[in-house]
Design an enzyme around this catalytic site. Structure first.
Site, PDB file in Angstrom:
ATOM      1  N   GLY A  17     -71.051  27.030  24.058  1.00  0.00           N
ATOM      2  CA  GLY A  17     -70.880  26.054  25.134  1.00  0.00           C
ATOM      3  C   GLY A  17     -70.361  26.636  26.431  1.00  0.00           C
ATOM      4  CB  VAL A  21     -78.173  27.205  27.724  1.00  0.00           C
ATOM      5  CG1 VAL A  21     -78.847  25.891  27.338  1.00  0.00           C
ATOM      6  CG2 VAL A  21     -79.233  28.251  28.081  1.00  0.00           C
ATOM      7  N   GLY A  22     -75.064  26.400  27.879  1.00  0.00           N
ATOM      8  CA  GLY A  22     -73.991  25.478  27.500  1.00  0.00           C
ATOM      9  C   GLY A  22     -73.340  24.840  28.715  1.00  0.00           C
ATOM     10  CE1 TYR A 145     -81.662  36.660  21.708  1.00  0.00           C
ATOM     11  CE2 TYR A 145     -84.048  36.560  22.003  1.00  0.00           C
ATOM     12  CZ  TYR A 145     -82.794  36.011  22.209  1.00  0.00           C
ATOM     13  OH  TYR A 145     -82.664  34.836  22.907  1.00  0.00           O
ATOM     14  CG  HIS A 188     -82.024  37.578  30.822  1.00  0.00           C
ATOM     15  ND1 HIS A 188     -80.935  36.953  30.255  1.00  0.00           N
ATOM     16  CD2 HIS A 188     -82.859  37.849  29.792  1.00  0.00           C
ATOM     17  CE1 HIS A 188     -81.122  36.843  28.951  1.00  0.00           C
ATOM     18  NE2 HIS A 188     -82.275  37.383  28.644  1.00  0.00           N
ATOM     19  CE  LYS A 196     -81.451  45.424  40.191  1.00  0.00           C
ATOM     20  NZ  LYS A 196     -82.348  46.364  39.478  1.00  0.00           N
ATOM     21  CD1 TRP A 210     -84.192  49.261  38.330  1.00  0.00           C
ATOM     22  CD2 TRP A 210     -83.234  48.108  36.681  1.00  0.00           C
ATOM     23  NE1 TRP A 210     -82.841  49.518  38.378  1.00  0.00           N
ATOM     24  CE2 TRP A 210     -82.226  48.824  37.367  1.00  0.00           C
ATOM     25  CE3 TRP A 210     -82.858  47.309  35.596  1.00  0.00           C
ATOM     26  CZ2 TRP A 210     -80.884  48.765  37.026  1.00  0.00           C
ATOM     27  CZ3 TRP A 210     -81.512  47.249  35.241  1.00  0.00           C
ATOM     28  CH2 TRP A 210     -80.540  47.968  35.953  1.00  0.00           C
ATOM     29  NE  ARG A 217     -90.532  38.786  31.317  1.00  0.00           N
ATOM     30  CZ  ARG A 217     -91.426  39.745  31.034  1.00  0.00           C
ATOM     31  NH1 ARG A 217     -92.723  39.511  31.139  1.00  0.00           N
ATOM     32  NH2 ARG A 217     -91.026  40.937  30.619  1.00  0.00           N
ATOM     33  CG  ASP A 279     -93.594  47.345  34.066  1.00  0.00           C
ATOM     34  OD1 ASP A 279     -92.706  47.229  34.936  1.00  0.00           O
ATOM     35  OD2 ASP A 279     -94.771  47.669  34.324  1.00  0.00           O
TER      36      ASP A 279
HETATM   37  P1  NAP Z   1     -75.010  33.376  27.322  1.00  0.00           P
HETATM   38  O1  NAP Z   1     -74.826  32.860  28.687  1.00  0.00           O
HETATM   39  O2  NAP Z   1     -74.906  34.829  27.071  1.00  0.00           O
HETATM   40  O3  NAP Z   1     -73.984  32.607  26.369  1.00  0.00           O
HETATM   41  C1  NAP Z   1     -73.844  32.989  25.030  1.00  0.00           C
HETATM   42  C2  NAP Z   1     -72.883  32.039  24.382  1.00  0.00           C
HETATM   43  O4  NAP Z   1     -72.739  32.410  23.003  1.00  0.00           O
HETATM   44  C3  NAP Z   1     -71.469  32.088  25.003  1.00  0.00           C
HETATM   45  O5  NAP Z   1     -70.931  30.786  24.978  1.00  0.00           O
HETATM   46  C4  NAP Z   1     -70.722  33.005  24.044  1.00  0.00           C
HETATM   47  O6  NAP Z   1     -69.319  32.754  24.010  1.00  0.00           O
HETATM   48  C5  NAP Z   1     -71.358  32.577  22.724  1.00  0.00           C
HETATM   49  N1  NAP Z   1     -71.210  33.601  21.691  1.00  0.00           N
HETATM   50  C6  NAP Z   1     -71.739  34.847  21.673  1.00  0.00           C
HETATM   51  N2  NAP Z   1     -71.350  35.508  20.565  1.00  0.00           N
HETATM   52  C7  NAP Z   1     -70.559  34.653  19.873  1.00  0.00           C
HETATM   53  C8  NAP Z   1     -69.830  34.748  18.656  1.00  0.00           C
HETATM   54  N3  NAP Z   1     -69.856  35.865  17.905  1.00  0.00           N
HETATM   55  N4  NAP Z   1     -69.101  33.686  18.257  1.00  0.00           N
HETATM   56  C9  NAP Z   1     -69.052  32.562  19.008  1.00  0.00           C
HETATM   57  N5  NAP Z   1     -69.729  32.400  20.151  1.00  0.00           N
HETATM   58  C10 NAP Z   1     -70.465  33.438  20.576  1.00  0.00           C
HETATM   59  O7  NAP Z   1     -76.410  32.938  26.719  1.00  0.00           O
HETATM   60  P2  NAP Z   1     -77.409  31.789  27.192  1.00  0.00           P
HETATM   61  O8  NAP Z   1     -78.360  32.411  28.123  1.00  0.00           O
HETATM   62  O9  NAP Z   1     -76.664  30.573  27.578  1.00  0.00           O
HETATM   63  O10 NAP Z   1     -78.204  31.526  25.834  1.00  0.00           O
HETATM   64  C11 NAP Z   1     -78.047  30.331  25.097  1.00  0.00           C
HETATM   65  C12 NAP Z   1     -79.143  30.282  24.050  1.00  0.00           C
HETATM   66  O11 NAP Z   1     -80.408  30.256  24.686  1.00  0.00           O
HETATM   67  C13 NAP Z   1     -79.150  31.490  23.106  1.00  0.00           C
HETATM   68  O12 NAP Z   1     -79.391  31.061  21.793  1.00  0.00           O
HETATM   69  C14 NAP Z   1     -80.299  32.328  23.634  1.00  0.00           C
HETATM   70  O13 NAP Z   1     -80.847  33.124  22.610  1.00  0.00           O
HETATM   71  C15 NAP Z   1     -81.245  31.264  24.124  1.00  0.00           C
HETATM   72  N6  NAP Z   1     -82.196  31.689  25.172  1.00  0.00           N
HETATM   73  C16 NAP Z   1     -81.728  32.237  26.330  1.00  0.00           C
HETATM   74  C17 NAP Z   1     -82.636  32.644  27.295  1.00  0.00           C
HETATM   75  C18 NAP Z   1     -82.207  33.267  28.604  1.00  0.00           C
HETATM   76  O14 NAP Z   1     -83.073  33.677  29.385  1.00  0.00           O
HETATM   77  N7  NAP Z   1     -80.919  33.330  28.911  1.00  0.00           N
HETATM   78  C19 NAP Z   1     -84.015  32.473  27.067  1.00  0.00           C
HETATM   79  C20 NAP Z   1     -84.440  31.881  25.884  1.00  0.00           C
HETATM   80  C21 NAP Z   1     -83.514  31.493  24.944  1.00  0.00           C
HETATM   81  P3  NAP Z   1     -68.336  33.490  25.065  1.00  0.00           P
HETATM   82  O15 NAP Z   1     -68.585  32.871  26.417  1.00  0.00           O
HETATM   83  O16 NAP Z   1     -66.975  33.193  24.569  1.00  0.00           O
HETATM   84  O17 NAP Z   1     -68.685  34.944  25.027  1.00  0.00           O
HETATM   85  O1  GFB Z   2     -85.220  39.158  32.080  1.00  0.00           O
HETATM   86  P1  GFB Z   2     -85.641  40.457  31.565  1.00  0.00           P
HETATM   87  O2  GFB Z   2     -84.626  41.523  31.427  1.00  0.00           O
HETATM   88  O3  GFB Z   2     -86.231  40.365  30.133  1.00  0.00           O
HETATM   89  O4  GFB Z   2     -86.825  40.952  32.546  1.00  0.00           O
HETATM   90  P2  GFB Z   2     -87.625  40.029  29.433  1.00  0.00           P
HETATM   91  C1  GFB Z   2     -87.378  42.212  32.413  1.00  0.00           C
HETATM   92  C2  GFB Z   2     -88.461  42.462  33.433  1.00  0.00           C
HETATM   93  O5  GFB Z   2     -87.916  42.446  34.755  1.00  0.00           O
HETATM   94  C3  GFB Z   2     -89.077  43.838  33.242  1.00  0.00           C
HETATM   95  C4  GFB Z   2     -88.006  43.759  35.335  1.00  0.00           C
HETATM   96  O6  GFB Z   2     -90.413  43.836  33.704  1.00  0.00           O
HETATM   97  C5  GFB Z   2     -88.178  44.693  34.128  1.00  0.00           C
HETATM   98  O7  GFB Z   2     -88.814  45.929  34.487  1.00  0.00           O
HETATM   99  N1  GFB Z   2     -86.792  43.998  36.149  1.00  0.00           N
HETATM  100  C6  GFB Z   2     -86.789  44.348  37.455  1.00  0.00           C
HETATM  101  C7  GFB Z   2     -85.507  43.875  35.750  1.00  0.00           C
HETATM  102  N2  GFB Z   2     -85.540  44.489  37.910  1.00  0.00           N
HETATM  103  C8  GFB Z   2     -84.713  44.173  36.867  1.00  0.00           C
HETATM  104  C9  GFB Z   2     -83.299  44.094  36.740  1.00  0.00           C
HETATM  105  O8  GFB Z   2     -82.522  44.337  37.655  1.00  0.00           O
HETATM  106  N3  GFB Z   2     -82.825  43.703  35.516  1.00  0.00           N
HETATM  107  C10 GFB Z   2     -83.637  43.416  34.461  1.00  0.00           C
HETATM  108  N4  GFB Z   2     -83.104  43.016  33.306  1.00  0.00           N
HETATM  109  N5  GFB Z   2     -84.993  43.508  34.548  1.00  0.00           N
HETATM  110  C11 GFB Z   2     -85.964  39.352  27.604  1.00  0.00           C
HETATM  111  C12 GFB Z   2     -85.695  39.768  26.181  1.00  0.00           C
HETATM  112  O9  GFB Z   2     -87.137  39.920  27.948  1.00  0.00           O
HETATM  113  O10 GFB Z   2     -86.151  37.948  27.708  1.00  0.00           O
HETATM  114  C13 GFB Z   2     -84.567  39.040  25.635  1.00  0.00           C
HETATM  115  O11 GFB Z   2     -85.505  41.159  26.111  1.00  0.00           O
HETATM  116  C14 GFB Z   2     -84.557  37.557  25.996  1.00  0.00           C
HETATM  117  O12 GFB Z   2     -84.553  39.235  24.253  1.00  0.00           O
HETATM  118  C15 GFB Z   2     -85.092  37.206  27.381  1.00  0.00           C
HETATM  119  O13 GFB Z   2     -85.237  36.810  25.073  1.00  0.00           O
HETATM  120  C16 GFB Z   2     -85.430  35.755  27.577  1.00  0.00           C
HETATM  121  O14 GFB Z   2     -88.196  38.754  29.893  1.00  0.00           O
HETATM  122  O15 GFB Z   2     -88.505  41.211  29.515  1.00  0.00           O
END
Ligand code: NAP
Ligand code: GFB
Length: 323
Positions: A17, A21-22, A145, A188, A196, A210, A217, A279
């Site tokens: 939370g 997302v939370g 993952y 991400h 940056k 990068w 996406r 990439d």
């Molecule tokens: P986030 O900002 O990194 O938040 C992760 C959350 O999980 C935080 O509240 C963290 O708590 C908690 N957490 C991590 N490890 C834990 C542990 N061992 N015990 C208890 N809590 C723990 O992630 P988010 O982006 O909001 O992601 C939320 C969900 O969406 C995840 O299931 C993720 O896989 C999914 N999702 C995310 C993306 C994306 O692009 N971000 C895309 C698709 C799906 P603390 O704050 O205390 O560390």
């Molecule tokens: O969001 P991202 O790290 O993850 O994006 P994915 C990666 C893409 O963005 C690649 C480019 O094409 C990178 O080369 N990129 C450019 C950068 N500049 C940057 C930068 O400053 N930071 C990052 N991170 N990338 C993730 C999964 O894949 O998607 C995770 O690895 C997760 O597991 C998430 O599920 C939703 O979209 O490639």
């Protein structure tokens, strides 16, 4: 939004939370998206380390939830995944197994877990749909993952088959918004580019994107995802997961995403592409046909507006933002 008849008080426990997302769900609930009969509890890792079965059971017993939104996970961008596949697999498998089993033991009515479109097979037909999760190996960059997340779908079906539990999952595309992880190495692409660009502007240096900038996406704004989560919690009755995504036509290249950040922050410096960096997966274009059949009129925040709001949030909260 609240017409589901559920007798008695409902207590929704949100694992993860305190994350991106939370915090978005918390805001939507506070801004009027909650129902009168709902009490919300938002957990962070400080409340319980969910990799521990003992701590997980204890926090569930303490709060006695009737429903659970399960977000907690080890989460990271492409580069963090590439270097930590084992940690992503182990932490997430333990968290997911502990949360689903604790929910089962406490008789939780419904659990909505969170998958991701990156878990689909890398070699696939496009657009990807909900039936394709287990059709082949995920992209090698984040197999730890991805397989851990795929197992949630397996467990959901098994809890239903053996015990009739309504444990389901949503599949969002790349999420971004306020409270994201802006750590450049771990996070991400969008929060990384925002951070940056902010630094390049402050220091008068070039913005380094990068990779080649050509990968594509579909980005979803965390506040839109939060609204959809509330709908899934209250109305969605399937065990099979549902993709939560903008349309295929809204997919953008990394280069276009970088240009949007540059425009939002008013960056006037040079933009360079470091093609020595990975990439990652070229694309994971997902269909939102199933979502549209349920919610034909749902309006997504335009990408430019959502990026601008996120940049403004980051600048205003620079001192305290996760980075
Ligand atoms: P986030 O900002 O990194 O938040 C992760 C959350 O999980 C935080 O509240 C963290 O708590 C908690 N957490 C991590 N490890 C834990 C542990 N061992 N015990 C208890 N809590 C723990 O992630 P988010 O982006 O909001 O992601 C939320 C969900 O969406 C995840 O299931 C993720 O896989 C999914 N999702 C995310 C993306 C994306 O692009 N971000 C895309 C698709 C799906 P603390 O704050 O205390 O560390
Ligand atoms: O969001 P991202 O790290 O993850 O994006 P994915 C990666 C893409 O963005 C690649 C480019 O094409 C990178 O080369 N990129 C450019 C950068 N500049 C940057 C930068 O400053 N930071 C990052 N991170 N990338 C993730 C999964 O894949 O998607 C995770 O690895 C997760 O597991 C998430 O599920 C939703 O979209 O490639």
């Amino acid at each position: 939004m609240c017409e589901v008849p559920v007798s008695g008080q409902r207590r929704v426990l949100v694992t993860g939370g305190s994350g991106l997302v939370g915090r978005a769900i918390e805001r939507v609930v506070k801004e009027g998206g909650g129902c009168e009969d709902e009490e919300w509890v938002f957990l962070s890792s400080r409340d319980a380390d969910l990799t521990s079965a003992v701590e997980t059971r204890a926090v569930f017993q303490k709060h006695q939830p009737t429903e659970v939104i399960h977000l907690a996970a080890m989460v990271g961008g492409l580069f963090q995944n590439m270097s930590h596949n084992l940690d992503f697999w182990r932490n997430n498998v333990h968290i997911n197994d502990n949360v689903l089993q604790a929910a089962h033991e406490l008789g939780v009515r419904k659990v909505v877990s969170c998958l991701s479109t990156c878990i689909f097979p890398d070699r696939t037909n496009y657009p990807i749909d909900e039936t394709m999760i287990h059709n082949g190996p995920p992209h090698s960059s984040n197999f730890g993952y991805s397989y851990a997340k795929r197992m949630i779908d397996v467990q959901n079906r098994a809890y239903f088959q053996q015990y009739g539990r309504l444990f389901t999952a949503v599949i969002p595309t790349n999420v971004f918004g306020p409270h994201d992880n802006f750590n450049i190495q771990q996070g991400h692409v969008l929060p990384g580019l925002i951070h940056k660009t902010y630094l390049a502007q402050r220091e008068g240096t070039a913005l380094e994107v990068w990779g080649s900038g050509t990968p594509r996406r579909q980005f979803i704004y965390s506040l839109d995802l939060a609204r959809l989560f509330l709908w899934v919690l209250r109305e969605y009755k399937e065990i099979d997961p549902i993709i939560l995504s903008v349309g295929e036509e809204d997919e953008v290249s990394i280069k276009e995403a970088a240009e949007c950040v540059v425009e939002s922050l008013g960056f006037k410096g040079q933009v360079v592409f470091d093609t020595s960096k990975s990439d990652g997966q070229f694309k994971k274009t997902a269909s939102n046909k199933k979502l549209r059949q349920y919610l034909p009129d749902f309006t997504f925040t335009p990408f430019r507006q959502a990026v601008k709001e996120t940049c403004e949030w980051f600048v205003a909260n620079y001192d305290t933002a996760r980075k």
